[in-house]
Design a protein around this motif. Structure first.
Motif, PDB file in Angstrom:
ATOM      1  N   GLU A  80       5.357  16.958   8.830  1.00 37.06           N
ATOM      2  CA  GLU A  80       4.558  16.455   9.951  1.00 37.06           C
ATOM      3  C   GLU A  80       5.181  16.949  11.244  1.00 37.06           C
ATOM      4  OE1 GLU A  80       2.516  12.261  11.500  1.00 37.06           O
ATOM      5  OE2 GLU A  80       3.884  12.263   9.804  1.00 37.06           O
ATOM      6  N   ASP A  81       4.330  17.387  12.163  1.00 39.67           N
ATOM      7  CA  ASP A  81       4.826  17.985  13.399  1.00 39.67           C
ATOM      8  C   ASP A  81       3.863  17.661  14.525  1.00 39.67           C
ATOM      9  OD1 ASP A  81       5.877  19.563  15.414  1.00 39.67           O
ATOM     10  OD2 ASP A  81       5.343  21.470  14.467  1.00 39.67           O
ATOM     11  N   MET A  82       4.322  16.915  15.508  1.00 34.28           N
ATOM     12  CA  MET A  82       3.473  16.516  16.623  1.00 34.28           C
ATOM     13  C   MET A  82       3.465  17.523  17.770  1.00 34.28           C
ATOM     14  SD  MET A  82       4.234  12.415  16.926  1.00 34.28           S
ATOM     15  CE  MET A  82       2.970  12.204  18.179  1.00 34.28           C
ATOM     16  N   VAL A  83       4.352  18.510  17.730  1.00 35.57           N
ATOM     17  CA  VAL A  83       4.530  19.399  18.884  1.00 35.57           C
ATOM     18  C   VAL A  83       4.042  20.819  18.592  1.00 35.57           C
ATOM     19  CG1 VAL A  83       6.188  20.339  20.533  1.00 35.57           C
ATOM     20  CG2 VAL A  83       6.446  17.993  19.694  1.00 35.57           C
ATOM     21  N   GLY A  84       4.471  21.390  17.473  1.00 43.22           N
ATOM     22  CA  GLY A  84       4.014  22.725  17.102  1.00 43.22           C
ATOM     23  C   GLY A  84       4.685  23.865  17.827  1.00 43.22           C
ATOM     24  N   MET A  85       5.683  23.573  18.634  1.00 47.49           N
ATOM     25  CA  MET A  85       6.436  24.626  19.329  1.00 47.49           C
ATOM     26  C   MET A  85       7.922  24.354  19.165  1.00 47.49           C
ATOM     27  SD  MET A  85       6.565  27.410  21.085  1.00 47.49           S
ATOM     28  CE  MET A  85       4.979  27.734  21.840  1.00 47.49           C
ATOM     29  N   ASN A 134      15.719  24.989  16.281  1.00 46.31           N
ATOM     30  CA  ASN A 134      15.748  24.282  17.552  1.00 46.31           C
ATOM     31  C   ASN A 134      14.457  23.480  17.739  1.00 46.31           C
ATOM     32  OD1 ASN A 134      18.301  25.493  18.325  1.00 46.31           O
ATOM     33  ND2 ASN A 134      17.129  27.382  18.548  1.00 46.31           N
ATOM     34  N   CYS A 135      14.505  22.228  17.316  1.00 49.59           N
ATOM     35  CA  CYS A 135      13.332  21.356  17.404  1.00 49.59           C
ATOM     36  C   CYS A 135      12.908  21.201  18.860  1.00 49.59           C
ATOM     37  CB  CYS A 135      13.637  19.974  16.827  1.00 49.59           C
ATOM     38  SG  CYS A 135      14.255  19.953  15.144  1.00 49.59           S
ATOM     39  N   PHE A 136      11.629  21.394  19.115  1.00 45.69           N
ATOM     40  CA  PHE A 136      10.989  21.198  20.426  1.00 45.69           C
ATOM     41  C   PHE A 136      11.317  22.285  21.440  1.00 45.69           C
ATOM     42  CE2 PHE A 136      12.300  16.776  18.973  1.00 45.69           C
ATOM     43  CZ  PHE A 136      11.164  16.564  18.215  1.00 45.69           C
ATOM     44  N   VAL A 149      13.117  31.042  28.134  1.00 48.82           N
ATOM     45  CA  VAL A 149      13.278  29.662  27.689  1.00 48.82           C
ATOM     46  C   VAL A 149      12.603  28.759  28.717  1.00 48.82           C
ATOM     47  CG1 VAL A 149      14.902  27.824  27.118  1.00 48.82           C
ATOM     48  CG2 VAL A 149      15.419  30.191  26.478  1.00 48.82           C
ATOM     49  N   GLU A 150      11.564  28.069  28.281  1.00 50.99           N
ATOM     50  CA  GLU A 150      10.769  27.223  29.161  1.00 50.99           C
ATOM     51  C   GLU A 150      10.953  25.757  28.764  1.00 50.99           C
ATOM     52  OE1 GLU A 150       9.327  28.599  31.655  1.00 50.99           O
ATOM     53  OE2 GLU A 150       9.563  30.691  31.012  1.00 50.99           O
ATOM     54  N   PRO A 151      10.569  24.819  29.628  1.00 53.47           N
ATOM     55  CA  PRO A 151      10.698  23.403  29.277  1.00 53.47           C
ATOM     56  C   PRO A 151       9.932  23.075  28.003  1.00 53.47           C
ATOM     57  CG  PRO A 151      10.277  23.638  31.628  1.00 53.47           C
ATOM     58  CD  PRO A 151      10.098  24.995  31.021  1.00 53.47           C
ATOM     59  N   PRO A 152      10.468  22.198  27.168  1.00 52.77           N
ATOM     60  CA  PRO A 152       9.770  21.811  25.938  1.00 52.77           C
ATOM     61  C   PRO A 152       8.393  21.207  26.216  1.00 52.77           C
ATOM     62  CG  PRO A 152      12.049  21.084  25.871  1.00 52.77           C
ATOM     63  CD  PRO A 152      11.798  21.565  27.270  1.00 52.77           C
ATOM     64  N   LEU A 153       7.505  21.335  25.234  1.00 52.40           N
ATOM     65  CA  LEU A 153       6.174  20.747  25.328  1.00 52.40           C
ATOM     66  C   LEU A 153       6.140  19.323  24.798  1.00 52.40           C
ATOM     67  CD1 LEU A 153       4.037  23.785  24.085  1.00 52.40           C
ATOM     68  CD2 LEU A 153       4.742  23.221  26.427  1.00 52.40           C
ATOM     69  N   SER A 154       7.238  18.880  24.210  1.00 52.06           N
ATOM     70  CA  SER A 154       7.273  17.548  23.612  1.00 52.06           C
ATOM     71  C   SER A 154       7.185  16.454  24.667  1.00 52.06           C
ATOM     72  CB  SER A 154       8.546  17.371  22.780  1.00 52.06           C
ATOM     73  OG  SER A 154       9.697  17.700  23.539  1.00 52.06           O
TER      74      SER A 154
END
Length: 199
Positions: A80-85, A134-136, A149-154
């Motif tokens: 299960e993954d709520m972010v996808g990035m 690297n999660c998120f 490297v950009e801010p996470p989408l989470s």
């Protein structure tokens, strides 16, 4: 159920049994967590970016994908993954990372140092630390191949959940690098639940 919270810019390690579910949670949003997995019975078998990306045929790993070991065996399935990035290209940040990218900031031992300290009681030496999942982490690739490297989408409360395909030792951090986390540092939460046999 077992759970914990990793304070900002630190790390932890713990065992994960076959079939158990590991949920990595971003409680406040926009915070990366570096994840490593080792075969609990043979530390020379470790999660492999190269094997995983090769077999998945994509760098965008999400629900249904498997993280493979350096011996081409399944270690963790993303269920299960709520972010996808997430990122599986860049190595854990370290003292050298800070000297290279952040010369005007205090040097920090980074995720590499935090993972080394957390995994040492399990017998993992620093030279056994590979590229982490690297999660998120948000690492776009431009048409010319350049990476940033950009801010996470989470967002607050988002999570990614894995099922263990073998008995593992897990290393997990709340990332310490400025760019990875949008310039601020926050905690990472984790939880282990009973699951079912993988595959």
């Amino acid at each position: 159920m077992t759970e914990g919270t990793i304070p900002p810019r630190s790390g932890t390690a713990f065992p994960l049994k076959t079939g158990q579910l590991l949920t990595v949670i971003d409680p406040e949003g926009m915070q990366v967590a570096d994840l490593l997995a080792y075969n609990a019975d043979d530390l020379d078998e470790v999660v492999s970016s190269g094997r995983t990306l090769d077999y998945a045929e994509t760098i965008r790993l999400t629900t249904g994908h498997v993280l493979y070991s350096n011996r081409s065996r399944p270690m963790l399935e993303i269920v299960e993954d709520m972010v996808g990035m997430h990122d599986f290209l860049l190595t854990p940040c370290s003292v050298d990372t800070f000297r290279h990218f952040y010369p005007d900031h205090p040097v920090h031992r980074g995720c590499f140092g935090n993972l080394a300290a957390a995994l040492e009681p399990y017998g993992v030496t620093p030279d056994r630390i590979p590229t982490a999942f690297n999660c998120f982490m948000n690492v776009p690739i431009a048409p010319d191949g350049r990476i940033t490297v950009e801010p996470p989408l989470s967002k607050a409360g988002d999570f990614i959940r894995f099922r263990a395909a073998m008995d593992l030792v897990i290393g997990l951090t709340a990332c310490s690098a400025y760019a990875s986390n949008g310039g601020s540092f926050k905690p990472i939460a984790w939880r282990i639940d009973a699951g079912s046999a993988p595959f």
